[in-house]
Design an enzyme around this catalytic site. Structure first.
Site, PDB file in Angstrom:
ATOM      1  N   ASP A 242       0.810  -1.218   0.000  1.00  0.00           N
ATOM      2  CA  ASP A 242       0.000   0.000   0.000  1.00  0.00           C
ATOM      3  C   ASP A 242       0.843   1.268   0.000  1.00  0.00           C
ATOM      4  O   ASP A 242       0.307   2.371   0.017  1.00  0.00           O
ATOM      5  CB  ASP A 242      -0.932   0.009   1.213  1.00  0.00           C
ATOM      6  N   ASP A 248       2.351   7.969  -7.929  1.00  0.00           N
ATOM      7  CA  ASP A 248       1.064   8.222  -7.262  1.00  0.00           C
ATOM      8  C   ASP A 248       1.009   9.672  -6.811  1.00  0.00           C
ATOM      9  O   ASP A 248       0.006  10.369  -6.977  1.00  0.00           O
ATOM     10  CB  ASP A 248       0.915   7.335  -6.011  1.00  0.00           C
ATOM     11  N   GLU A 271      -8.250   9.322  -4.058  1.00  0.00           N
ATOM     12  CA  GLU A 271      -7.929   8.058  -3.404  1.00  0.00           C
ATOM     13  C   GLU A 271      -6.612   8.160  -2.644  1.00  0.00           C
ATOM     14  O   GLU A 271      -6.368   7.421  -1.708  1.00  0.00           O
ATOM     15  CB  GLU A 271      -7.836   6.960  -4.479  1.00  0.00           C
ATOM     16  N   GLU A 272      -5.759   9.085  -3.035  1.00  0.00           N
ATOM     17  CA  GLU A 272      -4.446   9.212  -2.414  1.00  0.00           C
ATOM     18  C   GLU A 272      -4.456  10.067  -1.152  1.00  0.00           C
ATOM     19  O   GLU A 272      -3.449  10.145  -0.470  1.00  0.00           O
ATOM     20  CB  GLU A 272      -3.444   9.811  -3.417  1.00  0.00           C
ATOM     21  N   ASP A 290      -9.243   8.439  -8.673  1.00  0.00           N
ATOM     22  CA  ASP A 290      -8.020   7.695  -8.367  1.00  0.00           C
ATOM     23  C   ASP A 290      -7.017   8.138  -9.436  1.00  0.00           C
ATOM     24  O   ASP A 290      -7.166   7.795 -10.605  1.00  0.00           O
ATOM     25  CB  ASP A 290      -8.282   6.179  -8.461  1.00  0.00           C
ATOM     26  N   ASP A 293      -4.363   4.417 -11.059  1.00  0.00           N
ATOM     27  CA  ASP A 293      -4.755   3.062 -10.690  1.00  0.00           C
ATOM     28  C   ASP A 293      -3.715   2.068 -11.210  1.00  0.00           C
ATOM     29  O   ASP A 293      -3.208   2.218 -12.312  1.00  0.00           O
ATOM     30  CB  ASP A 293      -6.117   2.760 -11.317  1.00  0.00           C
ATOM     31  N   GLU A 456     -13.253   3.872  -7.215  1.00  0.00           N
ATOM     32  CA  GLU A 456     -13.028   2.836  -8.222  1.00  0.00           C
ATOM     33  C   GLU A 456     -14.323   2.140  -8.633  1.00  0.00           C
ATOM     34  O   GLU A 456     -14.686   2.108  -9.811  1.00  0.00           O
ATOM     35  CB  GLU A 456     -11.998   1.819  -7.694  1.00  0.00           C
TER      36      GLU A 456
HETATM   37  O1  LIG Z   1      -3.985  -7.610  -5.206  1.00  0.00           O
HETATM   38  P1  LIG Z   1      -5.288  -7.740  -5.891  1.00  0.00           P
HETATM   39  O2  LIG Z   1      -6.365  -8.167  -4.970  1.00  0.00           O
HETATM   40  O3  LIG Z   1      -5.188  -8.626  -7.092  1.00  0.00           O
HETATM   41  O4  LIG Z   1      -5.716  -6.262  -6.319  1.00  0.00           O
HETATM   42  C1  LIG Z   1      -5.374  -5.713  -7.535  1.00  0.00           C
HETATM   43  C2  LIG Z   1      -6.156  -4.482  -7.735  1.00  0.00           C
HETATM   44  O5  LIG Z   1      -5.637  -3.481  -6.915  1.00  0.00           O
HETATM   45  C3  LIG Z   1      -5.447  -2.308  -7.670  1.00  0.00           C
HETATM   46  O6  LIG Z   1      -4.082  -2.219  -7.953  1.00  0.00           O
HETATM   47  C4  LIG Z   1      -5.890  -1.132  -6.901  1.00  0.00           C
HETATM   48  O7  LIG Z   1      -5.220  -1.140  -5.671  1.00  0.00           O
HETATM   49  P2  LIG Z   1      -4.852   0.221  -4.998  1.00  0.00           P
HETATM   50  O8  LIG Z   1      -6.125   1.010  -4.935  1.00  0.00           O
HETATM   51  O9  LIG Z   1      -4.310  -0.149  -3.673  1.00  0.00           O
HETATM   52  O10 LIG Z   1      -3.857   0.876  -5.910  1.00  0.00           O
HETATM   53  C5  LIG Z   1      -6.206  -2.501  -8.935  1.00  0.00           C
HETATM   54  O11 LIG Z   1      -5.709  -1.769  -9.997  1.00  0.00           O
HETATM   55  C6  LIG Z   1      -6.118  -3.978  -9.125  1.00  0.00           C
HETATM   56  O12 LIG Z   1      -7.196  -4.422  -9.864  1.00  0.00           O
END
Ligand SMILES: O=P(O)(O)OC[C@H]1O[C@](O)(COP(=O)(O)O)[C@@H](O)[C@@H]1O
Length: 519
Positions: A242, A248, A271-272, A290, A293, A456
């Site tokens: 995270d 970002d 989101e940030e 966001d 992403d 999102e």
């Molecule tokens: O680790 P996972 O559960 O596959 O999650 C991936 C998802 O997380 C994301 O990266 C978004 O996460 P963040 O909001 O923490 O950046 C998406 O783009 C992606 O679809």
């Protein structure tokens, strides 16, 4: 119709026919009429080498490149091999079906306009093959169809008419303006102004993303901690994954500054950031976003994106103190997705695309880098009612509930409602996974409570629904859920209507066990 001569493109710098010239450039092929009425390539963003180099399959080509598919005067996806002019084949082996198409198009492409079905030429159009098939193998006796991608230009009419026909010439702001006019309730001028700034923010972030490794913008913003990331924790992910990336932070800063500068925004929620930002009392809109992403993909140059949603402001802050403006901004940012005035995403990939909806369908625009403009390349996107692709991080299979395991097991084996076996595709970049799903159909999901409802799930759900698809948290329609907090996270399932509907019928599909995954 004067241009019914054959047009061939040998590996030479320039060839001409009486009314059309085709120039071979390092970056692609530029076709234009010698009369200067119509050009393909620069104006319309059709770049043959680009199509081929960046899009190794027909599907990718149609995802990122402005091509239209025609045969016999009717728009259709495929023409049969036997209907295909043999000039579209590249080598003797390919003609005989012994080998798939391997050699670069630009050195062999030869188009005989006379071979284009006469019906298609009836309106004075010249059809130019911009991406002869290259994705499907063919062997003698195998009657599988093959695709031919063609762009059409009408030489008998003005550029403006030709552009309209091709649907490639409409700039983003014109479309936004037209969409607003369809809905008397929308303040068109303000929305156009907002989108002028949204597209500027997208172009700016796209440029930074593409230059990240050259500018030292790879890697984490801070080596330790989560760098102040607003939504960190909350059961969504591990502390390590995270952490904010440098990009970002840069992207967030760009989007906030550009949108605040628009003069039409009252509040912004990123989101940030931990809290929303109050911008101005006079602003008409509240924008949630966001900025980048999928940023953990950045260091490998894998596609990333930006997501945004636009709401109408409600009321006014109760006072001018920072506490009351923040409280007001927060309340305004927690509107359900069903009240979105507009939503969309940008995809930073082989092409930069901006896909948006103002509640009258979903439209896709491709950034023509030679013009610096987003041009309408995917008008009125309709997601197939059912697809054959599922998209999920199935490294988590053993943390899934039984219903979800059963669903995925079934569709993988062709035991679901669709008797075909599904294929897996997972980029781990929500925008990219949703974009592919929007164009090809199927289902994309993150079954654990990871994706943010406000930034999102809602904008993406809105876009998918506007394209005829379905977006759910496994039980409820996403856009009906009233956010209870800014960084609320939910499972997300979206895609083809029938696929998502079928998934919901398995009942137990939300992943409750949600350890802090490290990657
Ligand atoms: O680790 P996972 O559960 O596959 O999650 C991936 C998802 O997380 C994301 O990266 C978004 O996460 P963040 O909001 O923490 O950046 C998406 O783009 C992606 O679809």
């Amino acid at each position: 119709m004067t241009a019914m001569t054959s047009l061939s493109l040998p590996p030479r710098r320039q060839v001409s026919s009486p009314s059309m010239s085709v120039e071979r450039r390092t970056s692609g092929l530029l076709c234009s009429t010698s009369g200067g009425k119509v050009s393909i390539g620069k104006s319309f963003g059709v770049d043959i080498d680009h199509t081929r180099a960046m899009a190794p399959s027909r599907r990718s080509a149609s995802a990122g490149v402005p091509v239209a598919l025609f045969s016999g005067g009717k728009k259709q996806k495929f023409i049969k091999k036997e209907d295909e002019p043999k000039e579209y084949w590249q080598t003797a082996d390919e003609r005989s079906g012994k080998s798939p198409l391997l050699s670069p198009i630009s050195t062999h492409l030869s188009i005989k306009l006379a071979d284009v079905p006469s019906k298609a030429l009836g309106d004075g159009s010249v059809y130019i093959c911009v991406a002869p098939r290259q994705s499907r193998r063919w062997s003698p006796g195998n009657q599988r169809t093959r695709s031919v991608h063609m762009a059409a230009v009408d030489l008998s009419e003005s550029t403006a008419v030709a552009e309209t026909k091709l649907k490639l010439g409409s700039g983003l702001l014109k479309v936004v303006g037209d969409e607003c006019k369809r809905d008397g309730g929308l303040a068109a001028a303000g929305m156009v102004q907002l989108f002028a700034h949204i597209q500027l923010a997208v172009k700016s972030v796209s440029s930074v993303v593409s230059r990240a490794s050259l500018e030292g913008l790879m890697g984490y913003y801070e080596e330790v901690g989560d760098g102040g990331r607003g939504g960190g924790g909350g059961g969504g992910g591990g502390a390590e994954r995270d952490k904010q990336k440098k990009l970002d932070v840069v992207a967030n800063d760009i989007v906030k500054r550009v949108l605040a500068d628009s003069g039409v925004v009252a509040a912004l929620a990123s989101e940030e950031d931990e809290e929303p930002v109050f911008v101005a009392n006079g602003g008409e809109y509240v924008v949630v976003f966001d900025p980048l992403d999928g940023s953990r993909n950045i260091d490998a140059s894998i596609p990333t994106g930006m997501i945004f949603g636009v709401y109408a402001r409600i009321g006014t802050p109760s006072g001018s103190s920072s506490a009351s403006t923040t409280e007001w901004s927060l309340a305004n940012s927690l509107q359900p997705g069903s009240t979105l005035l507009a939503g969309g995403y940008a995809l930073f990939s082989s092409a930069t695309m901006l896909v948006l909806s103002l509640g009258h369908g979903t439209h896709g625009f491709t950034l023509d880098t030679s013009l610096g403009e987003f041009l309408l390349t995917h008008p009125n996107i309709q997601i197939p009612k059912r697809g054959q692709i599922y998209s999920v991080n199935d490294g988590r299979y053993f943390d899934w509930p039984q219903g979800l395991r059963n669903y995925i097991d079934d569709i993988r084996q062709g035991k679901g409602q669709n008797p075909k076996k599904y294929s897996a595709r997972y980029i781990c970049s929500l925008v990219a996974d949703v974009h592919r799903t929007l164009l090809y159909g199927g289902i994309a999901m993150n079954p654990r409570s990871h994706l943010r409802l406000v930034y999102e799930c809602n904008p993406m759900g809105f876009i998918v629904e506007q394209a005829g698809g379905k977006a759910s948290d496994g039980k409820r329609r996403i856009v009906d859920i009233k956010p209870s907090k800014l960084h609320e996270r939910l499972p997300l399932f979206l895609g083809s209507f029938d696929d998502v509907h079928e998934l919901e019928s398995y009942g137990d599909v939300q992943q409750v066990v949600n350890p802090g995954y490290q990657v």
